[in-house]
Design an enzyme around this catalytic site. Sequence first.
Site, PDB file in Angstrom:
ATOM      1  N   PHE A   1     -11.668  -7.165  13.630  1.00  0.00           N
ATOM      2  CA  PHE A   1     -10.573  -7.604  12.776  1.00  0.00           C
ATOM      3  C   PHE A   1     -10.251  -6.532  11.744  1.00  0.00           C
ATOM      4  CE2 PHE A   1      -9.204  -9.882   8.858  1.00  0.00           C
ATOM      5  CZ  PHE A   1      -7.977 -10.331   9.328  1.00  0.00           C
ATOM      6  N   GLN A   2      -8.974  -6.178  11.662  1.00  0.00           N
ATOM      7  CA  GLN A   2      -8.459  -5.161  10.748  1.00  0.00           C
ATOM      8  C   GLN A   2      -9.134  -3.804  10.948  1.00  0.00           C
ATOM      9  OE1 GLN A   2      -8.399  -6.770   6.687  1.00  0.00           O
ATOM     10  NE2 GLN A   2      -6.358  -7.599   7.072  1.00  0.00           N
TER      11      GLN A   2
ATOM     12  N   GLU B   1       0.818  -1.226   0.000  1.00  0.00           N
ATOM     13  CA  GLU B   1       0.000   0.000   0.000  1.00  0.00           C
ATOM     14  C   GLU B   1       0.848   1.271   0.000  1.00  0.00           C
ATOM     15  OE1 GLU B   1      -2.595  -3.258   1.795  1.00  0.00           O
ATOM     16  OE2 GLU B   1      -0.518  -2.569   2.087  1.00  0.00           O
TER      17      GLU B   1
ATOM     18  N   MET C   1      24.233   9.072   2.077  1.00  0.00           N
ATOM     19  CA  MET C   1      24.130  10.353   2.760  1.00  0.00           C
ATOM     20  C   MET C   1      24.383  10.206   4.251  1.00  0.00           C
ATOM     21  SD  MET C   1      23.818  13.512   1.990  1.00  0.00           S
ATOM     22  CE  MET C   1      22.892  13.787   0.483  1.00  0.00           C
TER      23      MET C   1
ATOM     24  N   LYS D   1     -17.797  -0.902   5.575  1.00  0.00           N
ATOM     25  CA  LYS D   1     -18.242  -1.914   4.612  1.00  0.00           C
ATOM     26  C   LYS D   1     -19.760  -1.925   4.453  1.00  0.00           C
ATOM     27  CE  LYS D   1     -17.230  -6.654   3.227  1.00  0.00           C
ATOM     28  NZ  LYS D   1     -16.458  -7.891   3.551  1.00  0.00           N
TER      29      LYS D   1
END
Length: 586
Positions: free
Chosen positions: A115-116, A53, A484, A165
């Site tokens: 969940f999630q 993602e 760097m 949802k």
Amino acid sequence: MTAETMTGAQMVVQALIDQGVDTVFGYPGGAVLPIYDEIFQQQKIKHILVRHEQGAAHAAEGYARATGKPGVVLVTSGPGATNAVTGITDALMDSIPMVVLTGQVPTFMIGSDAFQEADTVGITRPCTKMNWLVKDTDELANTIHEAFHIATHGRPGPVLVDIPKDVQFASGTYVPPQKARTEHYRPRVKGDIDRITELVAALETAERPIFYTGGGVINSGTAASQLLRELVDATGIPVTSTLMGLGAYPASGKHWVGMLGMHGLYEANWAMHDCDLMINIGARFDDRITGRIDAFSPGSRKAHIDIDPSSINKVVKTDFPIVGDVAHVLEDMLRIWKARGRKVNKPALETWWTQIEAWKAVRSLDFKNSETTIKPQHALQRLEALTRDHPKRYIATEVGQHQMWAAQYLGFDAPNRWLTSGGLGTMGYGFPASIGAQVAHPDALVINVAGEASWLMNMQEMGTAIQYDLPVKQFILNNERLGMVRQWQELLHGERYSHSWSEALPDFVKLAEAFGAKGILCKDPKDLDDAIMEMLRYDGPVIFDCLVEKHENCFPMIPSGKAHNEMLLGEAETQGVIDAKGSVLV
């Protein structure tokens, strides 16, 4: 079901179509499956399946930067949303328009540690321009249209719409864009004419003026870049740019003095320090530019043109604060300047340019080349020479030494061709950003200049490039170091190299082949041109492993805590004695 009534998932897809979206970067999961089901049943929007993602967010940034249109991200709840946070924050820092759609657990489960589940709105509140949790399907379409409006008006930035949802499954009334509520956000685009007139009057008499330009010029659109070029060339005033503003004024232009800042050119930083009128156009006085604020251009009057009122006087006190869109303000500046007789202080400008030419004589980008080891600067000089005439070249970068060398040695004559992470400095940005640019411009030459450490952070996106036949070129300057970090440790931390190298790097050629791409290894300077041409001729994705000098430092460099005219110069320091004004004494 009437034409105006549809499910929330259908609303999402219809709203994207009505907003002119042609590409979505995303990754499916349980909380967005209704939306993905609707995507499957239509042909107007292309979905690019990334491998992470964070890659979706950076790809959307690259798409936005290369097109000027908002990038769109679709991810699931919980880890899907949290994985996107780095890219969202990156977009906020660099003012990139982006609309992020996240799934959420059903409304009746919010707050139950389902969940999630994650508090996506709470997590992203500090790193979005605006965000929403939509609990009513009837509000969904309006919210998405409002999100696009806010992301693209005023100072651009990322917005997020969190969609439970059950809202996706439920039915509601669809609101088309023209009926959406957007009146509450109407940023000021026209600058104050009296202030602009005062600035023009100051410009007419200034002895050492300079235009200091930033990413705001590019964000304002092609008209802003064209107006900037007209104003600079008509007045003969020197122009410099931040990292994010490269290409707004052409690098080949007569009045260009180069990039300024921590790794900017000697002449650009000295011109900023010694100017008597600084005209900031679409930049934000970033600390990489100013160095120590109390020593920043101490003898100048300063103007600041910015569409974001909160940026004015936030870091540096200005004498001519002008809130407005860059294109509108430049248009008024040109009109007023022409109406007042097209005046500048020509004798003083000639003297000013003589001084700038003396600073250029320091040749701050010079380096000692090698016949046995590829110097990174040389690699980029050759990349520039072999690609600069390509009609559609886009350059992305990761973050580190290679990024600064790319900014120094590659020239950009057009806006929207340079994709890099400025404010957040996000390692792992460049590869997915190059994918976004290639999706937007299938026939373009898209090259990501990378360091091996940064590139590995999102290496999995090679799968995306292969799946969608995206011929992105990954030009890796491989010094087997966190370049760097190692440079700062050498110069500022007593050469204590704490965890700034890797002893377990992959074979990049074999890695490319494992994905089904082409791998090229180059370690001899005499083979460099042929290897680059092999990369350019190949019609698919390439990983180019360019083994370079391991301990090369990037100069010029303003050490942390120093003024912006206190630069370390490396090789250039040995070319002559530099006087107190920074000029070479022959």
